[in-house]
Structures are given as structure tokens and as C-alpha cells.
Design an enzyme around this catalytic site. Structure first.
Site, PDB file in Angstrom:
ATOM      1  CE1 TYR A  21     -10.115 -25.178   5.646  1.00 29.42           C
ATOM      2  CE2 TYR A  21      -8.196 -26.520   6.105  1.00 29.42           C
ATOM      3  CZ  TYR A  21      -8.814 -25.294   6.080  1.00 29.42           C
ATOM      4  OH  TYR A  21      -8.134 -24.197   6.484  1.00 29.42           O
TER       5      TYR A  21
ATOM      6  CE1 TYR B  49      -4.757 -22.286   5.356  1.00 31.81           C
ATOM      7  CE2 TYR B  49      -2.556 -23.100   5.901  1.00 31.81           C
ATOM      8  CZ  TYR B  49      -3.916 -23.043   6.157  1.00 31.81           C
ATOM      9  OH  TYR B  49      -4.438 -23.706   7.243  1.00 31.81           O
TER      10      TYR B  49
ATOM     11  CG  ASP C 137       3.825 -18.742   7.075  1.00 29.62           C
ATOM     12  OD1 ASP C 137       4.508 -19.743   7.349  1.00 29.62           O
ATOM     13  OD2 ASP C 137       2.576 -18.737   7.094  1.00 29.62           O
TER      14      ASP C 137
ATOM     15  CE  LYS D  47       1.721 -27.456   6.850  1.00 27.79           C
ATOM     16  NZ  LYS D  47       1.164 -26.111   6.647  1.00 27.79           N
TER      17      LYS D  47
HETATM   18  C1  LIG Z   1       0.381 -25.189   7.347  1.00 28.09           C
HETATM   19  C2  LIG Z   1       0.719 -23.770   7.308  1.00 28.09           C
HETATM   20  C3  LIG Z   1       0.351 -22.912   8.360  1.00 28.09           C
HETATM   21  C4  LIG Z   1      -0.467 -23.370   9.541  1.00 28.09           C
HETATM   22  O1  LIG Z   1       0.190 -24.335  10.311  1.00 28.09           O
HETATM   23  P1  LIG Z   1      -0.674 -25.295  11.292  1.00 28.09           P
HETATM   24  O2  LIG Z   1       0.369 -26.082  12.023  1.00 28.09           O
HETATM   25  O3  LIG Z   1      -1.539 -26.130  10.403  1.00 28.09           O
HETATM   26  O4  LIG Z   1      -1.454 -24.424  12.197  1.00 28.09           O
HETATM   27  C5  LIG Z   1       0.727 -21.580   8.269  1.00 28.09           C
HETATM   28  N1  LIG Z   1       1.432 -21.127   7.225  1.00 28.09           N
HETATM   29  C6  LIG Z   1       1.825 -21.920   6.199  1.00 28.09           C
HETATM   30  C7  LIG Z   1       2.630 -21.350   5.087  1.00 28.09           C
HETATM   31  C8  LIG Z   1       1.466 -23.272   6.202  1.00 28.09           C
HETATM   32  O5  LIG Z   1       1.820 -24.048   5.177  1.00 28.09           O
END
Ligand SMILES: *Cc1c(COP(=O)(O)O)cnc(C)c1O
Length: 432
Positions: free
Chosen positions: A24, A152, A253, A282
Site C-alpha cells: 500500500y 478485510y 476468516d 498469518k
Molecule cells: C491478512 C489477512 C488476510 C490476507 O492474508 P495475506 O497473507 O496478507 O494474503 C485475509 N484475511 C484476514 C482477516 C487478514 O487479517
């Protein structure tokens, strides 16, 4: 230029500025980046010799700190055996053991694991699973998604399409992004008495559109990068019920919230619900290597496999990379071998105490803490470039955005370093 050649901080910055995109960031008007040459425990070491406490776990990922002997050993051991092998027609011990462990510790109905290389891809996989499932069972019209504003889910096109349309700048990509449905984000905070009206927006959309909906996708309990909202477990329970009532799958997620960050191993546990599909990323390797996983239920796996295609249509080149899965196995086992819940409570208490003084400031709208996540929400957006410099001057590394100055430290951070971190945050926010 060989890897052993020494470059000064200025040289690193100059070459970087000329050639490298950062997340970004502008290619022409980016604020200076800080060269990091090594890291140990909770500290990043800069090329100019300064040390910073990492208060953001390299974006939610580093759990056990940098340069951890157990994770280093796992990486070394696997490197000596094989650093990579393809996953088509082949399996290997770290992937098998990790998959079994993930199935054991995630909510019961999740039995199948699809490994990929990043969070965004695990979200793509989740979306594809949901759509392919409905196609396979003869409901081909169920292709849309319902999600929350302020969410997100990643930066690839499928994931982007379910990020908040405003902060995700959907207008830049209109015409190429699929159009999904966005419910108002829940307003009741995590520990407030639940306001039933929160669910109205999502309820209306699901009742109206369920025949086209493949899934609801959301971040359980904590909306991360889209706003750092901590919402009521009651809301999540109601979403689960509505999905069941209307034959819509639920994708959780947990890429940011997984592995203890919110005080439970997975944030779904706050509401005692299980998703049909779960995304992990992550923290999955303790922040060592890029790895993500999408888990699904037996029902979905069978539905897809007995459908028209007979197979699930996805297969990344670096799927279940042996180094990444070996380090991940070591990281998750290390976490589970410790009294991690007590540790998260300790961090939570320290954050509450340490950040409390910020709540009295006129420029601060709210201070909130859940598990090892501490947020200072300002009344107006901070000047990113300036605040970053001030934070570095305090010896701490966090990455504020918009109105949010927040910390998510590695779990190994001790009380003394937590104090440096929270004092630094409060001091910098005072001068905003
Ligand atoms: C960081 C994140 C993603 C994307 O993961 P990347 O490894 O950066 O592609 C998707 N969902 C959530 C909730 C996140 O915090």
C-alpha cells in the site's frame, strides 16, 4: 551484488526507493523505509544499530518472537531433509502431521485441510469451495457472497471483492470485481449487552437473497484491518443460525484471530459456533514462512468430490511446502505446550492498564483491548509518516492506519517491554 556484501542504511534505502514496491505504498512519494538487518525475541535491529520493540508481530504473524530456537531447529531439520517437493500425487510427514493437528484443535465438524501459500489465497480457496459445493449439489444459482462492511479478507480479486467497498476502494476496479452483498457491521461491542437490532441488516439481506447466496464470509469477533472492531459473540451466534435456516454456508476468516490472539484458541469459540469453512494464515507458522490453510467439513468435501468435476479445482505449486508445514507444526505445538491462555490474560491486563491513560485524551475516541489486541481509536486520522517517526523515536514499531493506533505484540513479550510499548504509544498519541 552478493548476499555477503555490506550495504549502509542509506544505500539500502536508496536502492529500495528506486526499485521496490512496498505494501500500500506509492512508488514516487513513499516515506522512508527502515532497513532491518536482524531480529531477536521481540526486537527488530535496524541497520543503523537502533533496536525497536515489535508491537505488531510483523502484521499479526510472529507469535513466539524472532529467532526462536525451537522454530529455528524445526526449519534447519527440514531444510536438511528437503526444502520443497510438489504436492500433486505426493505427501510428506510435516503436512500430514500438521493437517491432523489442525483438524484436532479446530471446531469438530472441520475435517479436511487445503494448504496454500498466503491468507488471500486461502480466502480464494474458501470462496471457490463454497461455490463449487453448491454447483455440485445442483444449486448452480448460489454463487454470491454476503459479508460485513468494515471487513478485510485479502488483496487478490476474489478476496478484495468481500473487503469493505469504501476502504477497499472498489470503485477503482468496478466492472472487474464481482458484486457481493454487504451488511452493516455489528455495533454491540464484545462485552456490552447485545442489541438485537445489530442483526437486522444481515437478516434482511439473507432472507431476500438466500437462493443466490453461496456463503456468508466474515472475521469472527474481531474485524481486523478494516476497523479493529470487537463485536458481540451473540451476533456471531445469530449469523450461524440464519445461515442454517437459509441453507447458506458460513466461512470464518481467522487469519488474524487464530491461535489465541483473542484469548480463545479460535475466535469462533467465544460464540461456541463452528463454521463450514475456516481460513487460517498469518500466525500459522509463528510468522516464519508463508503458509495458509482452508479447512472444510466432510459435507462440503463429499459434495464437491461427488459433483460434476469430481475434484476440487485448485492446486498451488507450493502447496503444503515442507519447510512451512514443519515450522508451522513446531509453532502450534510450542503454543499448545505452554499455559498460553494465562499468558494472553497477562498481556490483556497489561494492555488495559498501560493504554488506559489514552482514554482521557481529547483527541482519542476510544480505547479497547481484547486478548492481546490493544487499540487506541483517534477522533481523526493520524499523519502516518509523522507518527511512524515518533514511534520509532520511542523505540517501538507499530503501524497505525487511519484513526487506528493499535498493538498486537508477540506472545513472548514481557511486562517490562509491554510497559515501554504502552507508554510509548500513549506518549505519541498525546502529541497528535
Ligand atoms: C491478512 C489477512 C488476510 C490476507 O492474508 P495475506 O497473507 O496478507 O494474503 C485475509 N484475511 C484476514 C482477516 C487478514 O487479517
Amino acid at each position: 551484488m552478493s548476499l555477503s556484501e555490506q550495504l549502509s542504511a542509506e544505500q539500502l534505502q536508496a536502492i529500495d526507493r528506486a526499485h521496490i514496491w512496498h505494501p500500500y505504498a506509492s512508488a514516487t512519494a513513499a516515506p522512508p523505509v527502515y532497513p532491518v538487518v536482524s531480529a531477536e525475541g521481540v526486537r527488530l535491529k535496524l541497520a543503523d544499530g537502533r533496536e525497536l520493540i515489535d508491537g505488531i508481530s510483523s502484521w499479526w504473524s510472529v507469535l513466539h518472537g524472532y529467532n526462536h530456537p525451537v522454530l529455528n531447529q524445526a526449519a534447519r531439520d527440514q531444510l536438511e531433509k528437503m526444502s520443497h517437493v510438489m504436492f500433486g500425487g505426493i505427501t510428506h510427514p510435516p503436512a500430514v502431521k500438521l493437517a491432523k493437528l489442525l483438524v484436532d484443535i479446530t471446531p469438530t465438524p472441520l475435517t479436511r485441510v487445503f494448504f496454500s501459500d498466503s491468507g488471500s489465497v486461502s480466502v480464494e480457496v474458501a470462496i471457490k469451495m463454497a461455490i463449487q459445493y453448491w454447483y455440485s449439489v445442483g444449486k448452480k444459482e448460489k454463487t454470491r457472497l454476503l459479508t460485513l462492511k468494515s471487513g478485510y479478507h485479502g488483496d487478490t480479486f476474489g478476496a478484495m471483492a468481500v473487503c469493505d467497498p469504501v476502504t477497499g476502494m472498489h470503485h477503482l476496479f468496478s466492472g472487474v470485481l464481482p458484486k457481493h452483498l454487504f451488511a452493516d457491521a455489528p455495533k454491540t461491542a464484545f462485552d456490552e449487552p447485545y442489541d438485537d437490532a445489530d442483526i437486522n441488516s444481515l437478516k434482511q439481506l439473507i432472507e431476500q437473497h438466500h437462493h443466490q447466496l453461496a456463503a456468508v464470509i466474515l472475521e469472527p469477533i474481531v474485524q481486523g484491518t478494516g476497523g479493529m472492531n470487537f463485536y458481540s459473540p451473540e451476533y456471531l451466534k445469530q449469523v450461524r443460525q440464519l445461515c442454517d435456516q437459509h441453507d447458506v454456508l458460513l466461512i470464518c476468516d481467522e487469519i488474524a484471530t487464530g491461535f489465541g490472539r483473542t484469548g480463545k484458541l479460535f475466535a469462533c469459540e467465544h460464540a461456541n459456533i463452528a463454521p463450514d469453512i475456516l481460513c487460517l494464515g498469518k500466525t500459522l507458522t509463528g510468522g516464519y514462512l508463508s503458509l495458509a490453510a482452508t479447512l472444510c467439513t466432510e459435507k462440503i468435501a463429499i459434495g464437491i468430490s461427488e459433483g460434476e468435476a469430481g475434484v476440487f479445482m485448485h492446486g498451488p505449486t507450493f502447496m503444503a511446502n515442507p519447510m512451512a508445514t514443519a515450522v508451522s507444526l513446531a509453532s502450534v505445538e510450542l503454543l499448545l505446550s505452554q499455559p498460553w491462555q494465562d499468558n494472553i490474560s497477562r498481556i490483556e491486563q497489561q494492555l488495559r492498564q498501560g493504554l488506559a491513560p489514552a482514554a482521557k485524551l481529547a483527541q482519542v475516541a476510544d480505547v479497547r483491548v481484547l486478548g492481546s489486541i490493544g487499540v487506541i481509536e483517534m477522533k481523526s486520522a493520524v499523519d502516518m509518516a509523522r507518527i511512524q517517526q515518533q514511534l520509532v523515536a520511542e523505540g517501538i514499531w507499530v503501524r497505525p492506519f487511519g484513526k487506528l493506533v493499535y498493538t498486537i505484540p508477540p506472545y513472548i513479550i514481557d511486562n517490562r517491554d509491554l510497559q515501554i510499548l504502552t507508554k510509548g504509544l500513549v506518549k505519541v498519541v498525546e502529541s497528535c
